[in-house]
Design an enzyme around this catalytic site. Structure first.
Site, mmCIF file in Angstrom:
data_model
loop_
_atom_site.group_PDB
_atom_site.id
_atom_site.type_symbol
_atom_site.label_atom_id
_atom_site.label_comp_id
_atom_site.label_asym_id
_atom_site.label_seq_id
_atom_site.Cartn_x
_atom_site.Cartn_y
_atom_site.Cartn_z
ATOM 1 N N TYR A 197 -5.331 -7.832 2.297
ATOM 2 C CA TYR A 197 -4.568 -8.328 3.455
ATOM 3 C C TYR A 197 -5.087 -9.709 3.886
ATOM 4 C CZ TYR A 197 -3.404 -8.720 8.453
ATOM 5 O OH TYR A 197 -3.001 -9.161 9.680
ATOM 6 N N ASP A 250 -13.523 6.608 -1.111
ATOM 7 C CA ASP A 250 -13.566 6.114 -2.485
ATOM 8 C C ASP A 250 -14.865 5.359 -2.714
ATOM 9 O OD1 ASP A 250 -10.953 7.055 -2.928
ATOM 10 O OD2 ASP A 250 -10.074 5.186 -2.218
ATOM 11 N N ASP A 283 0.875 -1.167 0.000
ATOM 12 C CA ASP A 283 0.000 0.000 0.000
ATOM 13 C C ASP A 283 0.926 1.236 0.000
ATOM 14 O OD1 ASP A 283 -2.167 1.836 0.773
ATOM 15 O OD2 ASP A 283 -1.227 1.757 2.757
ATOM 16 N N THR A 316 -2.700 -13.954 -0.595
ATOM 17 C CA THR A 316 -1.573 -13.145 -0.096
ATOM 18 C C THR A 316 -1.176 -13.558 1.325
ATOM 19 O OG1 THR A 316 -2.978 -11.453 0.918
ATOM 20 C CG2 THR A 316 -2.344 -11.090 -1.385
ATOM 21 N N ASP A 330 0.018 5.140 1.064
ATOM 22 C CA ASP A 330 -0.143 6.039 2.220
ATOM 23 C C ASP A 330 -0.076 5.292 3.541
ATOM 24 O OD1 ASP A 330 -0.588 8.685 1.185
ATOM 25 O OD2 ASP A 330 -2.463 7.931 0.353
ATOM 26 N N ASP A 381 -1.256 -0.519 6.058
ATOM 27 C CA ASP A 381 -1.491 0.036 7.399
ATOM 28 C C ASP A 381 -2.980 0.051 7.775
ATOM 29 O OD1 ASP A 381 -2.076 2.099 5.533
ATOM 30 O OD2 ASP A 381 -1.986 3.562 7.170
HETATM 31 O O1 M1P Z 1 -4.489 5.806 -0.284
HETATM 32 C C1 M1P Z 1 -5.485 6.141 0.628
HETATM 33 C C2 M1P Z 1 -6.368 7.243 0.084
HETATM 34 O O2 M1P Z 1 -5.577 8.406 -0.133
HETATM 35 C C3 M1P Z 1 -6.299 9.525 -0.472
HETATM 36 O O3 M1P Z 1 -7.192 9.825 0.587
HETATM 37 P P1 M1P Z 1 -7.286 11.259 1.306
HETATM 38 O O4 M1P Z 1 -7.086 12.297 0.259
HETATM 39 O O5 M1P Z 1 -8.657 11.245 1.909
HETATM 40 O O6 M1P Z 1 -6.216 11.287 2.362
HETATM 41 C C4 M1P Z 1 -7.125 9.312 -1.719
HETATM 42 O O7 M1P Z 1 -6.307 9.336 -2.851
HETATM 43 C C5 M1P Z 1 -7.909 8.033 -1.649
HETATM 44 O O8 M1P Z 1 -8.453 7.738 -2.918
HETATM 45 C C6 M1P Z 1 -7.058 6.875 -1.206
HETATM 46 O O9 M1P Z 1 -7.856 5.741 -1.026
#
Ligand code: M1P
Length: 251
Positions: free
Chosen positions: A225, A185, A16, A230, A18, A213
């Site tokens: 996950y 999303d 992943d 996986t 973020d 995370d």
């Molecule tokens: O990767 C996690 C999410 O990151 C963004 O979310 P936000 O802008 O709310 O922090 C978006 O790109 C979202 O689509 C994605 O799932």
């Protein structure tokens, strides 16, 4: 089978973005970059994120298509293998203009009636494989994002809105996923992160690791996950990802 230059070409490690490779919406650290470089000599690596490719380029760097063996944006609806684009589908073809119009009108009406301390721009982001809905707007700055996230937690803005959408559109098979700080999303059910696995399932991998995370029920890493295909690793931060990688792959 390609990837014969690797020590173990039958192992794929997916990440992943973020909170796993980078802090939320921020850029990759030098230490993570080096760790991935070392890992890539041993195994095949890829990322799978909800965002579109342009945001992943901002976070992971301009050379992202060269730095990862697989790049999966929008959960794999946009996919690259060794820098080459793979076939993809689209949200709008799946839902159709008429139903999308109903959905967009409901969302905009609902958002207009919310009491929020601030609003910025881009409340619906139209992507290839999904739409992303943000009550505060995607143009919020980092500080505004942090403030909104706190406000959202206190007032359940996104969870209430998702409940309202589910109630309004029970006949459309949509999944609503609160994966980030300021948005959620919306995509066809099944088009979660497991969607990307169809691009690799006939590639002869023996083991597919996944690091994320948000590996809890309701989090946007949960499906992949917990998928049988996986080996899931739940991480608490990019530093935690590095720690596990070093242990697991003797880096
Ligand atoms: O990767 C996690 C999410 O990151 C963004 O979310 P936000 O802008 O709310 O922090 C978006 O790109 C979202 O689509 C994605 O799932």
């Amino acid at each position: 089978m390609s990837f014969s230059n690797k020590e173990d070409p039958k192992t794929l490690v997916l990440f992943d973005v973020d909170g796993t490779l980078t802090p939320a919406r921020l850029t990759i650290s030098d230490e993570m970059r080096q760790t991935l470089k070392d890992l890539r000599k041993k195994v095949v690596i890829g990322f799978v994120g909800g965002s579109d490719l342009s945001k992943q380029v901002e976070q992971l760097g301009d050379t992202v298509l060269q730095d990862f063996d697989y790049c999966f944006s929008e959960n794999g609806l946009t996919a690259y293998k060794e820098g080459k684009k793979l076939a993809s589908q689209s949200f709008i073809n799946w839902i159709g203009e008429e139903k999308y119009n109903q959905l967009a009108k409901f969302i905009l009406r609902y958002l207009s009636e919310l009491d929020l301390p601030i609003r910025r721009g881009t409340f619906i982001e139209f992507r290839n494989g999904m739409i992303n809905v943000s009550p505060v707007g995607r143009n919020a700055s980092t500080q505004e994002r942090n403030d909104y996230e706190k406000f959202d937690k206190e007032h359940n803005i996104r969870t209430d809105m998702v409940a309202a959408l589910k109630k309004e559109f029970p006949d459309i098979a949509l999944t609503y996923s609160i994966g980030g700080q300021i948005s959620f999303d919306v995509f066809p059910t099944g088009w979660d992160k497991t969607y990307c696995l169809q691009h690799v399932q006939d590639e002869g991998f023996k083991t597919i690791h996944f690091f994320g995370d948000k590996a809890y029920q309701g989090g946007n890493d949960w499906e992949i996950y917990s998928d049988d295909r996986t080996v899931g690793h739940s991480v608490s931060s990019p530093e935690d990802t590095i720690r596990i990688l070093k242990e697991l792959f003797s880096l």
